[in-house]
Motif scaffolding. Structure first.
Motif, PDB file in Angstrom:
ATOM      1  N   GLN A 107      -2.772  15.049 -11.372  1.00 35.26           N
ATOM      2  CA  GLN A 107      -2.025  13.806 -11.312  1.00 35.26           C
ATOM      3  C   GLN A 107      -1.135  13.655 -12.537  1.00 35.26           C
ATOM      4  O   GLN A 107      -1.386  14.222 -13.597  1.00 35.26           O
ATOM      5  CB  GLN A 107      -2.960  12.602 -11.195  1.00 35.26           C
ATOM      6  N   ARG A 133      -6.783  -0.820 -10.158  1.00 36.44           N
ATOM      7  CA  ARG A 133      -5.678  -0.795  -9.208  1.00 36.44           C
ATOM      8  C   ARG A 133      -5.109  -2.194  -9.037  1.00 36.44           C
ATOM      9  O   ARG A 133      -5.851  -3.178  -8.906  1.00 36.44           O
ATOM     10  CB  ARG A 133      -6.156  -0.240  -7.860  1.00 36.44           C
ATOM     11  N   PRO A 192       1.647   7.331   2.871  1.00 37.71           N
ATOM     12  CA  PRO A 192       1.708   8.800   2.894  1.00 37.71           C
ATOM     13  C   PRO A 192       2.545   9.348   4.035  1.00 37.71           C
ATOM     14  O   PRO A 192       2.971  10.507   3.997  1.00 37.71           O
ATOM     15  CB  PRO A 192       0.235   9.205   3.043  1.00 37.71           C
ATOM     16  N   GLN A 243      -0.281   5.023  -7.083  1.00 40.47           N
ATOM     17  CA  GLN A 243      -0.888   3.741  -7.427  1.00 40.47           C
ATOM     18  C   GLN A 243      -0.234   3.169  -8.682  1.00 40.47           C
ATOM     19  O   GLN A 243       0.263   3.912  -9.530  1.00 40.47           O
ATOM     20  CB  GLN A 243      -2.384   3.896  -7.713  1.00 40.47           C
ATOM     21  N   ARG A 253      -0.804  11.255  -7.622  1.00 41.80           N
ATOM     22  CA  ARG A 253      -1.841  12.270  -7.455  1.00 41.80           C
ATOM     23  C   ARG A 253      -1.369  13.314  -6.432  1.00 41.80           C
ATOM     24  O   ARG A 253      -0.801  12.973  -5.394  1.00 41.80           O
ATOM     25  CB  ARG A 253      -3.144  11.629  -6.992  1.00 41.80           C
ATOM     26  N   THR A 303      -0.710  12.985  -2.542  1.00 43.08           N
ATOM     27  CA  THR A 303      -1.802  12.366  -1.774  1.00 43.08           C
ATOM     28  C   THR A 303      -1.980  10.876  -2.050  1.00 43.08           C
ATOM     29  O   THR A 303      -2.562  10.168  -1.231  1.00 43.08           O
ATOM     30  CB  THR A 303      -3.130  13.083  -2.059  1.00 43.08           C
ATOM     31  N   ASP A 304      -1.494  10.409  -3.199  1.00 40.92           N
ATOM     32  CA  ASP A 304      -1.676   8.986  -3.502  1.00 40.92           C
ATOM     33  C   ASP A 304      -0.717   8.567  -4.602  1.00 40.92           C
ATOM     34  O   ASP A 304      -0.374   9.363  -5.490  1.00 40.92           O
ATOM     35  CB  ASP A 304      -3.113   8.704  -3.945  1.00 40.92           C
ATOM     36  N   GLU A 363       0.814  -1.209   0.000  1.00 40.30           N
ATOM     37  CA  GLU A 363       0.000   0.000   0.000  1.00 40.30           C
ATOM     38  C   GLU A 363       0.853   1.267   0.000  1.00 40.30           C
ATOM     39  O   GLU A 363       1.969   1.287   0.523  1.00 40.30           O
ATOM     40  CB  GLU A 363      -0.929   0.013   1.223  1.00 40.30           C
ATOM     41  N   PHE A 364       0.310   2.327  -0.583  1.00 40.59           N
ATOM     42  CA  PHE A 364       0.934   3.640  -0.551  1.00 40.59           C
ATOM     43  C   PHE A 364       1.130   4.076   0.898  1.00 40.59           C
ATOM     44  O   PHE A 364       0.253   3.899   1.745  1.00 40.59           O
ATOM     45  CB  PHE A 364       0.047   4.641  -1.288  1.00 40.59           C
TER      46      PHE A 364
END
Length: 473
Positions: free
Chosen positions: A408, A346, A322, A338, A361, A335-336, A319-320
């Motif tokens: 993005q 995804r 942050p 992927q 993003r 913010t993200d 998972e990302f």
């Protein structure tokens, strides 16, 4: 070279051990020589002598990073223990200047019955810090180790990775002049290893590092000089590329006999002369840009077959993150991050050689006139594998963003074939040009992935082959 420039000087160093075939021989060795001397008889030994090190000499300058390579039993760990003062040489001398912090055998220097807190205070005091200095740095040490409430638990309850985390956190905060590391970073998760590598690269700017590894790629990536130990002797000393090539040649000779007299020529020899350290040295303040090509990347003609075997390049995505470590002035927030398939779904699992999209993003907190979004894929040692950014694509048509805009960047590419191991993707957003820009956010290790299987046995990545042919002429 003046003595002030030398951090470590090893001169004619030897370490011999007495090997006894049976416990009774140790007692005989203690008693019999005295009895034989009293009786006027000649001397007799009841042991065999093992030479762990024999007549080893070299010098390491201040600020140098030196790798020590060699097979198991070649004397690497013995040498490090003598340098750190935990072993006494049989012959020869060693001089060191400055405070030494060492990460040797897993858990060495820790009392398993003590809590993590108690071990931090004990270990740091042994390394020369006062009580007040440890008090002032304790919170930073705990934050670096990132082991949570386990800091109050006995270290005998720790996993091997947690022990390494705590041990490295201590040596990273004792203001050492010389760091000695013996294969310790082979344990631990990819995020912590990346954190350690960032610390090491900063430390290398002013400190001396002695680094032991079986991984010749790590030595090429990190070190300015290499020492090859073979059966307790210095077999080679000098440029890491030359030394590691000789070391690997020796390994192959031991497995399959000496090479033929005829020298290799052509592409194979030219490829062997490539210095892998260049990739690490050229990392800039923002990921480099590759010149785009209009031609669609080739599909490897072997891929359909490979994907039906255990050589399929299986890549697990995480998972990302942050909350990963970052820097920058903060005018834009990432913010993200992927990885998507070509349809925009995804992904949690990728197969190397297939088409993917990396989407980064962002949300702006101020006006950004010339946004540049980029990424760097790194191996577990922090060595860049491949990098790219949006600069060249939009150099003639910048797309400014206003305050509170959400935008993005999408990078569509064929996922390279990657060797097994742990990798991370760092992402960044800047404003300006490739040469002059303001860094808004650089997010280290924003996304991690693990390669479980691969058809790539050597090199950083595997290239798709349009055609492979073998025929007799």
């Amino acid at each position: 070279m003046s003595s002030d420039e030398i951090a470590i000087r090893v001169q004619n160093l030897s370490k011999h051990y007495q090997i006894y075939d049976a416990p009774r021989d140790r007692l005989k060795q203690f008693i019999m020589p005295r009895l034989r001397q009293w009786a006027g008889k000649g001397h007799r030994q009841y042991f065999r002598e093992f030479h762990a090190l024999e007549n080893v000499s070299f010098e390491i300058k201040r600020g140098e990073t030196v790798g020590i390579i060699g097979r198991n039993g070649s004397g690497k760990s013995t040498l490090l223990q003598i340098i750190c003062g935990t072993l006494t040489p049989t012959h020869g001398s060693i001089e060191t200047k400055g405070r030494i912090a060492a990460l040797l055998e897993l858990g060495s220097g820790f009392n398993p019955e003590f809590t993590g807190r108690e071990n931090v205070y004990m270990n740091a005091s042994v390394l020369g810090l006062t009580q007040k200095e440890i008090d002032d740095r304790f919170d930073d040490i705990v934050a670096f180790a990132d082991i949570g409430d386990f800091i109050e638990q006995p270290t005998k309850t720790y996993s091997s990775g947690m022990v390494v985390r705590l041990a490295f956190a201590v040596i990273a905060h004792v203001d050492a002049d010389i760091l000695v590391i013996d294969e310790a970073l082979s344990v631990g998760d990819v995020f912590f290893v990346q954190k350690c590598m960032r610390f090491l690269r900063e430390f290398m700017d002013h400190g001396t590092v002695l680094f032991v590894s079986h991984d010749t790629g790590a030595v090429l990536n990190l070190c300015e000089k290499a020492v090859w130990l073979h059966e307790g002797h210095v077999a080679a000393l000098g440029n890491p590329k030359t030394v590691t090539e000789r070391y690997l040649e020796k390994l192959y000779e031991e497995q399959q006999g000496p090479k033929a007299d005829k020298k290799a020529t052509g592409p194979m020899q030219a490829g062997a002369d490539t210095d892998l350290r260049d990739a690490a040295d050229k990392e800039s303040d923002f990921p480099d840009t590759k010149i785009p090509t209009a031609r669609k990347p080739l599909r490897d003609m072997r891929l359909d077959f490979i994907n039906q075997t255990n050589y399929r390049n299986d890549i697990e995505l995480f998972e990302f993150s942050p909350e990963a470590q970052s820097f920058g002035i903060g005018g834009v927030e990432i913010t993200d991050v992927q990885l998507l398939d070509p349809m925009g779904n995804r992904l949690s699992w990728i197969v190397g050689g297939e088409d993917v999209q990396l989407v980064i993003r962002c949300r702006s907190r101020q006006v950004v006139q010339r946004p540049i979004v980029g990424f760097t894929v790194k191996d577990r040692l922090g060595q860049p594998i491949f990098v790219d950014n949006t600069y060249l694509t939009y150099a003639d048509q910048s797309i400014p963003v206003a305050e509170n805009d959400v935008f993005q960047a999408t990078f569509a590419f064929t996922m390279p074939l990657i060797p097994t191991g742990d990798y991370t993707i760092s992402v960044a957003i800047a404003d300006g040009t490739q040469q002059a820009h303001v860094q808004h956010q650089w997010l280290h290790d924003a996304l991690a992935f693990k390669v479980h299987a691969s058809s790539v046995c050597m090199g950083l990545i595997g290239l798709p082959m349009e055609r492979i042919e073998l025929k007799k002429l």
